[in-house]
Design an enzyme around this catalytic site. Structure first.
Site, short mmCIF file in Angstrom:
data_model
loop_
_atom_site.label_atom_id
_atom_site.label_comp_id
_atom_site.label_asym_id
_atom_site.label_seq_id
_atom_site.Cartn_x
_atom_site.Cartn_y
_atom_site.Cartn_z
CE LYS A 158 -3.05 2.73 2.95
NZ LYS A 158 -4.00 2.80 4.07
CD GLU A 201 -6.54 8.69 10.30
OE1 GLU A 201 -7.03 9.02 9.20
OE2 GLU A 201 -5.75 7.75 10.42
C1 LIG Z 1 -4.57 10.83 3.11
C2 LIG Z 1 -5.79 11.21 3.46
O1 LIG Z 1 -6.67 10.43 4.15
C3 LIG Z 1 -6.26 9.18 4.68
C4 LIG Z 1 -6.56 8.07 3.76
C5 LIG Z 1 -7.72 7.32 3.85
C6 LIG Z 1 -8.03 6.26 2.82
O2 LIG Z 1 -7.25 6.10 1.88
O3 LIG Z 1 -9.07 5.58 2.93
C7 LIG Z 1 -8.61 7.56 4.91
C8 LIG Z 1 -8.33 8.45 5.88
C9 LIG Z 1 -7.00 9.04 6.00
O4 LIG Z 1 -6.22 8.23 6.84
C10 LIG Z 1 -6.28 12.61 3.18
O5 LIG Z 1 -7.38 12.94 3.60
O6 LIG Z 1 -5.54 13.37 2.54
#
Ligand SMILES: C=C(O[C@@H]1C=C(C(=O)O)C=C[C@H]1O)C(=O)O
Length: 375
Positions: free
Chosen positions: A126, A184
């Site tokens: 990932k 978050e």
């Molecule tokens: C990287 C980001 O979000 C992150 C990526 C996520 C995902 O890919 O599902 C979800 C929440 C965050 O941890 C962002 O908002 O820029």
């Protein structure tokens, strides 16, 4: 005078001025924690007649080797019940957007396609690929108003507004104001009890209620999103076990909603081991695979190779710690930097097997809305 504001569902923290900068000899967890601890204890001695615990506030960049902005503020105000902020919707004298650059990004789709090849070949599982969008206005943006809108529209978020000093150490972010509404929390700590709520696996919300309900349901059922989420929770659980006891890692994620997007989220908790500072835990966790990827090294190399900008304080941490070891450190997401007439917004998405360039581009467009719609 530098200002720092953080509004959560439970409190509103506002600070003004910088009484003392935290300048550790090295930017690593133990050195930062030691410097913060020393500054807080010295303040506590000095201000023994005051009731509130001294506090350090600031931001830690995505790249933890780069300097953080951490300081003891001159003035601190805590409000348990955040007051409504006025003037949110007044339309007069609003700056008018002149141009939006990179709203659509073929380069981002291309980057996702390249990452998918690397994932297919087994180089990594990932990586979180981000992009940025710039909006230029005819006059300077009223950042207090943007903050008020972010607060009004994101009642469950960690909403922030923080000045970055004009200092070359902070690269492109120097002299800007960071604003955003993050869903978050990476580390929350109250009297030694620590928690983290990683989010990973997301789907945009839909205007039609039945369709939105179906999107929510299919996110919970999605093997691709569950696998992406499990990898993040496992990595965080391992770090928690090193620094905390009585660790609880849920087996299944919950759904977390923001006004624009659904996420899978897990509440990881524990009790900090004797003598461990919440900032040490934060540095050990950050950047979690929710914003970098897995395994950590190839994911960070892919990000450096495929993103054509420095993340700076985007996808970093923002928060505070007090002299009693209480702390909150949230991810700087759904955010952007404002400098005069120019706003730069950032958003990323986790790329795993089963991702598509089109869907991930759409997911970043959804995430960008939180900040851009508040401008
Ligand atoms: C990287 C980001 O979000 C992150 C990526 C996520 C995902 O890919 O599902 C979800 C929440 C965050 O941890 C962002 O908002 O820029």
């Amino acid at each position: 005078m530098a200002s720092f504001n953080l509004k959560t569902p439970d409190y509103h923290l506002r600070t003004r001025g910088i009484a003392e900068m935290i300048t550790p000899s090295r930017w690593d967890g133990p050195s930062v924690a030691a410097s913060v601890h020393a500054a807080l204890q010295a303040r506590r001695k000095e201000g023994s007649n005051r009731t509130a615990s001294p506090v350090v506030v600031g931001m830690i960049p995505f790249d933890t080797n780069a300097p953080a902005l951490l300081y003891v503020p001159e003035e601190v105000e805590w409000n348990a019940e955040p007051a409504a902020l006025g003037g949110v919707e007044a339309a007069a004298l609003q700056p008018v957007p002149l141009a939006v650059d990179h709203a659509d990004s073929p380069a981002y789709r291309e980057g996702v396609a390249r990452l998918l090849e690397d994932i297919e070949q087994g180089a990594l599982e990932k990586a979180v690929l981000a992009r940025r969008v710039e909006v230029r206005f005819d006059k300077p943006v009223d950042t207090d108003r943007v903050y008020a809108r972010l607060c009004a529209r994101n009642p469950s978020a960690y909403v922030f507004q923080a000045d970055v000093p004009e200092d070359a150490a902070f690269g492109d972010n120097a002299g800007a104001i960071l604003l955003g509404a993050s869903p978050e929390l990476v580390v929350g700590c109250r009297r030694g009890r620590v928690s983290s709520k990683p989010l990973a696996g997301s789907t945009p919300r839909l205007a039609d209620q039945a369709a939105d309900e179906a999107a929510r349901h299919s996110l919970l059922q999605s093997a691709k999103d569950q696998a992406e989420h499990a990898l993040v929770v496992q990595a965080i659980g391992e770090v928690f076990h090193r620094y905390a006891r009585d660790v609880v890692v849920p087996e299944q994620p919950d759904l977390v909603e923001t006004p624009v997007i659904w996420h899978l989220g897990s509440h990881v908790s524990g009790v900090l081991r004797e003598g461990v500072c919440p900032l040490t835990l934060a540095y050990a966790l950050h950047p979690t695979p929710a914003v970098s990827g897995w395994p950590q090294r190839p994911a960070q190399e892919a990000i450096a190779r495929l993103e054509d900008f420095d993340r700076g304080f985007y996808a970093g941490l923002i928060g505070w710690m007090d002299a009693d070891g209480n702390a909150d450190w949230a991810l700087t997401l759904r955010c952007g930097f404002i400098k005069g007439c120019r706003a730069t917004a950032y958003a990323g998405a986790g790329i795993v097997a089963g991702s598509t360039p089109e869907k991930e581009h759409a997911e970043t467009a959804t995430k960008l809305k939180t900040f851009i719609n508040a401008l």
